[in-house]
Design a protein around this motif. Sequence first.
Motif, PDB file in Angstrom:
ATOM      1  N   ALA A 200     -63.576  63.453  66.297  1.00  7.75           N
ATOM      2  CA  ALA A 200     -62.940  62.080  67.029  1.00  7.75           C
ATOM      3  C   ALA A 200     -62.531  62.588  68.384  1.00  7.75           C
ATOM      4  O   ALA A 200     -62.280  61.763  69.231  1.00  7.75           O
ATOM      5  CB  ALA A 200     -61.618  61.740  66.526  1.00  7.75           C
ATOM      6  N   GLY A 201     -62.646  63.955  68.585  1.00  6.56           N
ATOM      7  CA  GLY A 201     -62.335  64.190  69.969  1.00  6.56           C
ATOM      8  C   GLY A 201     -60.990  64.700  70.314  1.00  6.56           C
ATOM      9  O   GLY A 201     -60.467  64.693  71.553  1.00  6.56           O
ATOM     10  N   MET A 202     -60.159  64.861  69.275  1.00  5.09           N
ATOM     11  CA  MET A 202     -58.769  65.124  69.347  1.00  5.09           C
ATOM     12  C   MET A 202     -58.516  66.732  69.318  1.00  5.09           C
ATOM     13  O   MET A 202     -59.247  67.502  68.812  1.00  5.09           O
ATOM     14  CB  MET A 202     -58.114  64.428  68.181  1.00  5.09           C
ATOM     15  CG  MET A 202     -58.350  62.941  68.038  1.00  5.09           C
ATOM     16  SD  MET A 202     -57.366  62.146  66.856  1.00  5.09           S
ATOM     17  CE  MET A 202     -57.702  60.401  67.065  1.00  5.09           C
ATOM     18  N   TRP A 203     -57.263  67.092  69.575  1.00  5.97           N
ATOM     19  CA  TRP A 203     -56.678  68.181  69.267  1.00  5.97           C
ATOM     20  C   TRP A 203     -56.528  68.145  67.776  1.00  5.97           C
ATOM     21  O   TRP A 203     -56.203  67.222  67.093  1.00  5.97           O
ATOM     22  CB  TRP A 203     -55.202  68.405  69.888  1.00  5.97           C
ATOM     23  CG  TRP A 203     -55.739  68.574  71.524  1.00  5.97           C
ATOM     24  CD1 TRP A 203     -55.256  67.438  72.126  1.00  5.97           C
ATOM     25  CD2 TRP A 203     -55.918  69.661  72.447  1.00  5.97           C
ATOM     26  NE1 TRP A 203     -55.487  67.943  73.611  1.00  5.97           N
ATOM     27  CE2 TRP A 203     -55.848  69.147  73.448  1.00  5.97           C
ATOM     28  CE3 TRP A 203     -56.095  70.904  72.098  1.00  5.97           C
ATOM     29  CZ2 TRP A 203     -56.037  70.232  74.652  1.00  5.97           C
ATOM     30  CZ3 TRP A 203     -56.496  71.837  73.035  1.00  5.97           C
ATOM     31  CH2 TRP A 203     -56.449  71.443  74.298  1.00  5.97           C
ATOM     32  N   THR A 204     -56.315  69.211  67.127  1.00  5.48           N
ATOM     33  CA  THR A 204     -56.432  69.302  65.545  1.00  5.48           C
ATOM     34  C   THR A 204     -55.155  70.440  65.373  1.00  5.48           C
ATOM     35  O   THR A 204     -55.282  71.523  65.781  1.00  5.48           O
ATOM     36  CB  THR A 204     -57.668  69.569  64.897  1.00  5.48           C
ATOM     37  OG1 THR A 204     -58.185  70.731  65.299  1.00  5.48           O
ATOM     38  CG2 THR A 204     -58.503  68.367  65.209  1.00  5.48           C
ATOM     39  N   VAL A 205     -54.360  70.264  64.182  1.00  7.39           N
ATOM     40  CA  VAL A 205     -53.406  71.134  63.566  1.00  7.39           C
ATOM     41  C   VAL A 205     -53.752  71.350  62.308  1.00  7.39           C
ATOM     42  O   VAL A 205     -53.648  70.140  61.380  1.00  7.39           O
ATOM     43  CB  VAL A 205     -52.275  70.607  64.099  1.00  7.39           C
ATOM     44  CG1 VAL A 205     -51.039  71.887  63.574  1.00  7.39           C
ATOM     45  CG2 VAL A 205     -51.821  70.836  65.541  1.00  7.39           C
ATOM     46  N   ALA A 206     -54.166  72.266  61.571  1.00 10.12           N
ATOM     47  CA  ALA A 206     -54.109  72.461  59.980  1.00 10.12           C
ATOM     48  C   ALA A 206     -52.821  73.215  59.594  1.00 10.12           C
ATOM     49  O   ALA A 206     -52.087  73.853  60.269  1.00 10.12           O
ATOM     50  CB  ALA A 206     -55.395  73.406  59.962  1.00 10.12           C
ATOM     51  N   LEU A 207     -52.285  72.649  58.551  1.00 11.44           N
ATOM     52  CA  LEU A 207     -51.383  73.014  57.832  1.00 11.44           C
ATOM     53  C   LEU A 207     -51.547  74.018  56.661  1.00 11.44           C
ATOM     54  O   LEU A 207     -52.386  73.727  55.460  1.00 11.44           O
ATOM     55  CB  LEU A 207     -50.644  71.817  57.465  1.00 11.44           C
ATOM     56  CG  LEU A 207     -50.053  70.815  58.226  1.00 11.44           C
ATOM     57  CD1 LEU A 207     -49.505  69.643  57.702  1.00 11.44           C
ATOM     58  CD2 LEU A 207     -49.188  71.547  59.102  1.00 11.44           C
ATOM     59  N   THR A 208     -51.203  75.319  56.661  1.00  9.71           N
ATOM     60  CA  THR A 208     -51.629  76.038  55.812  1.00  9.71           C
ATOM     61  C   THR A 208     -50.828  76.317  54.462  1.00  9.71           C
ATOM     62  O   THR A 208     -51.163  76.811  53.460  1.00  9.71           O
ATOM     63  CB  THR A 208     -51.600  77.569  56.319  1.00  9.71           C
ATOM     64  OG1 THR A 208     -50.242  77.721  56.909  1.00  9.71           O
ATOM     65  CG2 THR A 208     -52.565  77.684  57.431  1.00  9.71           C
TER      66      THR A 208
END
Length: 275
Positions: A200-208
């Motif tokens: 989608a062209g967004m910034w992404t944050v993964a939760l570990t």
Amino acid sequence: MHYQQPARLQAVVLDWAGTVVDFGSFAPTQIFVEAFAEFGVAVSLEEARGPMGMGKWDHIRTLCNQPQIAERYRAVFDRLPSDEDVTALYERFMPLQIEKIALHSALIPGALDAIAALRDQGLKIGSCSGYPAVVMAKVVELARANGYIADHVVATDEVPNGRPHPAQALANVIALGVSDVAACVKVDDTWPGILEGRSAGMWTVALTCSGNALGLTYEQFKALPAEKLAAERARISRMFEGSRPHYLIDTICELPGVVEAINARLARGEMPQSY
């Protein structure tokens, strides 16, 4: 008129299970195990977690495509699982999910404070999930009772294609009136959810640590020895490598700090597609 890059984030798009509610993402995974068991087919919790983040029909189809699960199905029914068999499993999964969703509806510790901090920064709160609308209605109702209300919710069956396609994230962009996809950050505990945000062209944050990848309760997570926790973080980081999240954090509690970092990057002219 000239294109002008956004200088600040306008919205976050949050996943639900494993991100805001249900530490360890137990609600969907355990029900997959139970649904398959009712057909006489054994699926482990670890196997059920594999495709987490997809829409639930696609999740079941992916599980049935696993050679070892397909062979267990063949041993019971003398055939490999067809799409009609997947639909039968899905139709058993759905009432089980609705019936038991409340067992895993608690908000992730610190989520409300983190979301309040995001709102204080002027951000809108979008959301999406691999759950279909009939399940999402129950999830939203339970979350509201616990103090969490998103500005917009998109279920997986409300768009043409669920994760890892970008449709749900983009539906939030439209509904929230966001001017540029680069002014959004997608937060998720699964690789399909991160790919959704990336596409989608967004910034992404993964939760570990709060979601599917670690698969522990909050109490079990807090009890992990430092050395074991470091090893698990490293393992989960490797799991996310292919989806290329911009940031990895333990839980949503750290998200306000990441938002500040992204705002600084946007102010310098950086864009999510460049990294």
